[in-house]
Design a protein around this motif. Structure first.
Motif, mmCIF file in Angstrom:
data_model
loop_
_atom_site.group_PDB
_atom_site.id
_atom_site.type_symbol
_atom_site.label_atom_id
_atom_site.label_comp_id
_atom_site.label_asym_id
_atom_site.label_seq_id
_atom_site.Cartn_x
_atom_site.Cartn_y
_atom_site.Cartn_z
ATOM 1 N N PHE A 17 0.657 -41.145 132.965
ATOM 2 C CA PHE A 17 -0.519 -40.306 132.713
ATOM 3 C C PHE A 17 -1.357 -40.909 131.594
ATOM 4 O O PHE A 17 -0.832 -41.533 130.682
ATOM 5 N N GLY A 18 -2.645 -40.668 131.664
ATOM 6 C CA GLY A 18 -3.557 -41.031 130.590
ATOM 7 C C GLY A 18 -4.402 -39.828 130.247
ATOM 8 O O GLY A 18 -4.847 -39.107 131.141
ATOM 9 N N SER A 20 -7.670 -38.796 127.685
ATOM 10 C CA SER A 20 -8.666 -39.204 126.699
ATOM 11 C C SER A 20 -8.646 -38.206 125.550
ATOM 12 O O SER A 20 -8.870 -37.011 125.757
ATOM 13 N N LEU A 21 -8.371 -38.695 124.353
ATOM 14 C CA LEU A 21 -8.376 -37.816 123.187
ATOM 15 C C LEU A 21 -9.799 -37.426 122.802
ATOM 16 O O LEU A 21 -10.009 -36.417 122.136
ATOM 17 N N ALA A 22 -10.776 -38.198 123.259
ATOM 18 C CA ALA A 22 -12.174 -37.894 122.948
ATOM 19 C C ALA A 22 -12.730 -36.806 123.861
ATOM 20 O O ALA A 22 -13.400 -35.886 123.406
ATOM 21 N N THR A 23 -12.417 -36.899 125.165
ATOM 22 C CA THR A 23 -13.023 -35.977 126.129
ATOM 23 C C THR A 23 -12.040 -34.997 126.764
ATOM 24 O O THR A 23 -12.462 -34.019 127.366
ATOM 25 N N GLY A 24 -10.760 -35.312 126.705
ATOM 26 C CA GLY A 24 -9.763 -34.473 127.371
ATOM 27 C C GLY A 24 -9.577 -34.828 128.829
ATOM 28 O O GLY A 24 -8.798 -34.209 129.538
ATOM 29 N N GLN A 25 -10.291 -35.846 129.297
ATOM 30 C CA GLN A 25 -10.165 -36.270 130.694
ATOM 31 C C GLN A 25 -8.728 -36.706 130.949
ATOM 32 O O GLN A 25 -8.109 -37.387 130.129
ATOM 33 N N PHE A 26 -8.216 -36.354 132.121
ATOM 34 C CA PHE A 26 -6.815 -36.568 132.462
ATOM 35 C C PHE A 26 -6.728 -37.449 133.704
ATOM 36 O O PHE A 26 -7.429 -37.208 134.689
ATOM 37 N N VAL A 27 -5.873 -38.479 133.661
ATOM 38 C CA VAL A 27 -5.729 -39.403 134.781
ATOM 39 C C VAL A 27 -4.252 -39.594 135.084
ATOM 40 O O VAL A 27 -3.454 -39.828 134.175
ATOM 41 N N GLU A 28 -3.904 -39.493 136.364
ATOM 42 C CA GLU A 28 -2.539 -39.808 136.795
ATOM 43 C C GLU A 28 -2.488 -41.266 137.227
ATOM 44 O O GLU A 28 -3.517 -41.873 137.489
ATOM 45 N N ARG A 29 -1.288 -41.826 137.289
ATOM 46 C CA ARG A 29 -1.062 -43.232 137.641
ATOM 47 C C ARG A 29 -1.844 -44.154 136.708
ATOM 48 O O ARG A 29 -2.449 -45.137 137.121
ATOM 49 N N PHE A 30 -1.821 -43.828 135.444
ATOM 50 C CA PHE A 30 -2.577 -44.548 134.425
ATOM 51 C C PHE A 30 -2.081 -45.986 134.257
ATOM 52 O O PHE A 30 -2.870 -46.899 134.017
ATOM 53 N N LEU A 49 -14.921 -45.630 116.180
ATOM 54 C CA LEU A 49 -14.186 -44.612 116.924
ATOM 55 C C LEU A 49 -14.772 -43.235 116.674
ATOM 56 O O LEU A 49 -15.063 -42.871 115.536
ATOM 57 N N ALA A 50 -14.931 -42.495 117.748
ATOM 58 C CA ALA A 50 -15.404 -41.117 117.625
ATOM 59 C C ALA A 50 -14.231 -40.239 117.214
ATOM 60 O O ALA A 50 -13.064 -40.570 117.447
ATOM 61 N N LYS A 51 -14.540 -39.119 116.618
ATOM 62 C CA LYS A 51 -13.502 -38.170 116.228
ATOM 63 C C LYS A 51 -12.830 -37.625 117.487
ATOM 64 O O LYS A 51 -13.496 -37.347 118.479
ATOM 65 N N ASN A 52 -11.521 -37.478 117.408
ATOM 66 C CA ASN A 52 -10.778 -36.957 118.552
ATOM 67 C C ASN A 52 -11.162 -35.513 118.833
ATOM 68 O O ASN A 52 -11.246 -34.697 117.930
ATOM 69 N N GLY A 53 -11.377 -35.217 120.093
ATOM 70 C CA GLY A 53 -11.634 -33.848 120.502
ATOM 71 C C GLY A 53 -10.331 -33.145 120.854
ATOM 72 O O GLY A 53 -10.280 -31.933 120.985
ATOM 73 N N LEU A 54 -9.271 -33.929 121.019
ATOM 74 C CA LEU A 54 -7.974 -33.417 121.454
ATOM 75 C C LEU A 54 -6.895 -33.989 120.542
ATOM 76 O O LEU A 54 -6.926 -35.179 120.201
ATOM 77 N N THR A 55 -5.961 -33.164 120.143
ATOM 78 C CA THR A 55 -4.850 -33.661 119.319
ATOM 79 C C THR A 55 -3.794 -34.281 120.228
ATOM 80 O O THR A 55 -3.766 -34.037 121.433
ATOM 81 N N ALA A 59 -2.615 -33.183 124.050
ATOM 82 C CA ALA A 59 -2.546 -34.168 125.129
ATOM 83 C C ALA A 59 -1.155 -34.144 125.772
ATOM 84 O O ALA A 59 -1.028 -34.166 126.997
ATOM 85 N N LEU A 60 -0.132 -34.085 124.935
ATOM 86 C CA LEU A 60 1.233 -34.010 125.456
ATOM 87 C C LEU A 60 1.436 -32.731 126.260
ATOM 88 O O LEU A 60 2.054 -32.751 127.329
ATOM 89 N N ALA A 61 0.899 -31.630 125.794
ATOM 90 C CA ALA A 61 1.016 -30.362 126.524
ATOM 91 C C ALA A 61 0.332 -30.471 127.889
ATOM 92 O O ALA A 61 0.835 -29.936 128.885
ATOM 93 N N ALA A 62 -0.800 -31.156 127.945
ATOM 94 C CA ALA A 62 -1.498 -31.348 129.223
ATOM 95 C C ALA A 62 -0.651 -32.181 130.182
ATOM 96 O O ALA A 62 -0.552 -31.877 131.376
ATOM 97 N N ILE A 63 -0.013 -33.227 129.660
ATOM 98 C CA ILE A 63 0.852 -34.074 130.483
ATOM 99 C C ILE A 63 2.048 -33.272 130.983
ATOM 100 O O ILE A 63 2.390 -33.305 132.168
ATOM 101 N N GLU A 64 2.695 -32.534 130.083
ATOM 102 C CA GLU A 64 3.851 -31.730 130.470
ATOM 103 C C GLU A 64 3.472 -30.688 131.517
ATOM 104 O O GLU A 64 4.203 -30.481 132.486
#
Length: 147
Positions: A17-18, A20-30, A49-55, A59-64
């Motif tokens: 999984f991938g 994006s900490l900036a946008t929250g976009q989520f990708v499988e098969r990263f 680097l832009a400030k992270n929009g996601l911690t 991000a881990l919670a989204a993956i889980e």
């Protein structure tokens, strides 16, 4: 992430999984996307680097959450079959040990009962179906976008 389906038989899957900490976009098969990229351990010059929009925690919670949702859709007939084999094996062990304990002398009953309990624990460990997920690798990559 590695997902392990285990009982007296075992199967493993790797999920990548991938996020994006900036946008929250989520990708499988990263991992497939990373294979062909040329990467360096340093940021190129004049990159900010832009400030992270996601911690990282979010991000881990989204993956889980994504992995859990995917796993809910799986067929778990193998677990039912493993549970049935577990019950059959426990019945065989009981058929052996229970008469042995009943016919044993008082001083050896406790030792035989303890051995019987250990054997049941071993059988449960071997046959009881379980699904575990573990992180096998992770990293932070500064990419233009993962979309």
């Amino acid at each position: 992430m590695k997902v392990e389906f285990a009982s007296d038989r075992k199967r493993e899957e790797i999920h990548s999984f991938g996020v994006s900490l900036a946008t929250g976009q989520f990708v499988e098969r990263f991992q497939e996307r990373l294979v062909n990229l040329r990467m360096t351990p340093r940021l190129p010059p004049n990159i900010h680097l832009a400030k992270n929009g996601l911690t990282l925690g979010k991000a881990l919670a989204a993956i889980e959450g994504s992995l859990e949702k995917k796993l809910r859709g799986y067929d778990y007939e193998w677990a039912k079959e493993a549970s049935q084999r577990l019950e059959e094996e426990l019945a065989q062990v009981a058929h052996y040990y229970e008469p042995l304990i009943a016919g044993a002398e008082e001083e050896s009953k406790a030792a035989i009962a303890e051995q019987y309990e250990r054997r049941k624990e071993e059988i449960r460990w071997q046959y009881e179906p379980r699904v575990t997920a573990s992180v096998i690798n992770c990293g932070i990559f500064h990419l233009e976008g993962i979309g």
